[in-house]
Design a protein around this motif. Structure first.
Motif, short mmCIF file in Angstrom:
data_model
loop_
_atom_site.label_atom_id
_atom_site.label_comp_id
_atom_site.label_asym_id
_atom_site.label_seq_id
_atom_site.Cartn_x
_atom_site.Cartn_y
_atom_site.Cartn_z
N ASP A 22 -3.55 -13.39 7.13
CA ASP A 22 -3.42 -12.63 5.88
C ASP A 22 -4.37 -11.44 5.91
OD1 ASP A 22 -2.67 -11.94 3.31
OD2 ASP A 22 -3.28 -13.86 2.41
N PHE A 23 -4.23 -10.58 4.92
CA PHE A 23 -5.18 -9.49 4.71
C PHE A 23 -6.37 -10.02 3.92
CE2 PHE A 23 -1.05 -7.24 4.74
CZ PHE A 23 -1.28 -6.39 5.81
N THR A 24 -7.52 -9.38 4.06
CA THR A 24 -8.63 -9.69 3.17
C THR A 24 -8.32 -9.09 1.80
OG1 THR A 24 -9.84 -7.68 3.73
CG2 THR A 24 -10.31 -9.65 5.07
N GLY A 25 -9.05 -9.51 0.80
CA GLY A 25 -8.85 -8.97 -0.55
C GLY A 25 -9.07 -7.47 -0.60
N ILE A 26 -10.06 -6.99 0.10
CA ILE A 26 -10.36 -5.55 0.12
C ILE A 26 -9.20 -4.78 0.73
CG2 ILE A 26 -11.86 -3.80 1.16
CD1 ILE A 26 -14.14 -5.91 0.91
N ALA A 27 -8.66 -5.27 1.85
CA ALA A 27 -7.55 -4.59 2.52
C ALA A 27 -6.31 -4.58 1.63
CB ALA A 27 -7.24 -5.27 3.85
N ALA A 28 -6.02 -5.70 1.00
CA ALA A 28 -4.83 -5.79 0.14
C ALA A 28 -4.95 -4.84 -1.05
CB ALA A 28 -4.64 -7.22 -0.35
N THR A 29 -6.13 -4.74 -1.64
CA THR A 29 -6.34 -3.83 -2.76
C THR A 29 -6.17 -2.39 -2.32
OG1 THR A 29 -7.85 -5.40 -3.80
CG2 THR A 29 -7.98 -3.12 -4.54
N GLN A 30 -6.71 -2.03 -1.17
CA GLN A 30 -6.58 -0.65 -0.68
C GLN A 30 -5.14 -0.29 -0.37
OE1 GLN A 30 -9.22 0.06 2.62
NE2 GLN A 30 -11.05 -0.21 1.37
N MET A 31 -4.38 -1.24 0.17
CA MET A 31 -3.00 -0.93 0.57
C MET A 31 -1.99 -1.06 -0.56
SD MET A 31 -2.54 -2.37 4.40
CE MET A 31 -2.70 -4.06 3.92
N PHE A 32 -2.16 -2.07 -1.41
CA PHE A 32 -1.13 -2.39 -2.39
C PHE A 32 -1.56 -2.19 -3.83
CE2 PHE A 32 -0.62 -5.29 1.28
CZ PHE A 32 0.52 -4.73 1.80
N GLY A 33 -2.81 -1.81 -4.07
CA GLY A 33 -3.29 -1.63 -5.43
C GLY A 33 -3.75 -2.95 -6.03
N GLU A 34 -4.27 -2.88 -7.24
CA GLU A 34 -4.83 -4.06 -7.90
C GLU A 34 -3.81 -5.18 -8.08
OE1 GLU A 34 -7.93 -4.96 -8.93
OE2 GLU A 34 -8.71 -3.20 -7.91
N ASN A 35 -2.60 -4.84 -8.48
CA ASN A 35 -1.60 -5.87 -8.76
C ASN A 35 -0.49 -5.89 -7.73
OD1 ASN A 35 -2.87 -6.68 -11.16
ND2 ASN A 35 -1.98 -4.94 -12.24
N GLY A 36 -0.71 -5.26 -6.60
CA GLY A 36 0.32 -5.19 -5.56
C GLY A 36 0.59 -6.54 -4.93
N LYS A 37 1.82 -6.76 -4.57
CA LYS A 37 2.22 -8.01 -3.93
C LYS A 37 2.85 -7.71 -2.59
CE LYS A 37 2.26 -11.18 -7.51
NZ LYS A 37 1.78 -12.49 -7.44
N TYR A 38 2.75 -8.64 -1.69
CA TYR A 38 3.45 -8.57 -0.42
C TYR A 38 3.98 -9.96 -0.13
CZ TYR A 38 -1.22 -9.99 1.13
OH TYR A 38 -2.42 -10.62 1.27
N ASP A 39 4.87 -10.07 0.83
CA ASP A 39 5.57 -11.32 1.10
C ASP A 39 4.74 -12.28 1.94
OD1 ASP A 39 7.85 -10.46 -0.26
OD2 ASP A 39 8.62 -9.47 1.53
N TYR A 40 5.02 -13.57 1.77
CA TYR A 40 4.43 -14.63 2.57
C TYR A 40 5.52 -15.40 3.29
CZ TYR A 40 -0.38 -14.58 0.86
OH TYR A 40 -1.68 -14.24 0.61
N ILE A 41 5.24 -15.81 4.50
CA ILE A 41 6.05 -16.79 5.19
C ILE A 41 5.30 -18.11 4.97
CG2 ILE A 41 6.89 -17.58 7.42
CD1 ILE A 41 6.78 -14.58 8.28
N ILE A 42 5.92 -19.02 4.22
CA ILE A 42 5.21 -20.23 3.78
C ILE A 42 6.04 -21.47 4.13
CG2 ILE A 42 4.27 -21.43 1.77
CD1 ILE A 42 4.07 -18.77 0.36
N SER A 43 5.36 -22.52 4.61
CA SER A 43 6.02 -23.80 4.82
C SER A 43 6.32 -24.43 3.47
CB SER A 43 5.11 -24.76 5.60
OG SER A 43 4.95 -24.37 6.92
N LEU A 44 7.36 -25.25 3.41
CA LEU A 44 7.65 -25.98 2.18
C LEU A 44 6.44 -26.83 1.80
CD1 LEU A 44 11.29 -27.15 2.87
CD2 LEU A 44 10.53 -25.34 1.34
#
Length: 110
Positions: free
Chosen positions: A82-104
């Motif tokens: 995953d991205f760190t919180g800092i990276a996610a905020t810089q790329m997607f903004g405060e409320n930005g979302k991106y997709d996850y590949i998640i096991s059931l």
């Protein structure tokens, strides 16, 4: 860009585990990360012991890695990339979302 959080079920060899990690690295970066023997990008990041990230996974079957931008946790139970919180905020903004590949059974917490 897709982060990965999956169980390690079905990876009965370290080679299969390492190859699935290469796929997870490629999913988060949207760029090919090479092979176990010829890694590039995130997979070729060096650990303190001089081995690459993917080499460490292939030889040990586990790793905890954080370079300030990416977080990689691999152990006998799960793969988490995953991205760190800092990276996610810089790329997607405060409320930005991106997709996850998640096991059931591993749903995102709201």
């Amino acid at each position: 860009m897709k982060a990965t959080y999956i169980y390690n079920e079905g990876f009965n060899t370290l080679r299969k585990l390492a190859n699935r990690c290469l796929k997870a690295f490629s999913d988060i970066q949207e760029y090919d990360n090479g092979t176990i023997r010829n890694p590039c990008e995130l997979a070729s990041s060096y650990m303190k012991d001089g081995r690459t990230l993917i080499q460490t996974i292939y030889e040990d079957g586990e790793v905890d890695y954080n370079d300030g931008w990416y977080v990689v946790e691999v152990n006998e139970f799960h793969i988490y990339v995953d991205f760190t919180g800092i990276a996610a905020t810089q790329m997607f903004g405060e409320n930005g979302k991106y997709d996850y590949i998640i096991s059931l059974g591993l749903e995102e917490m709201e």
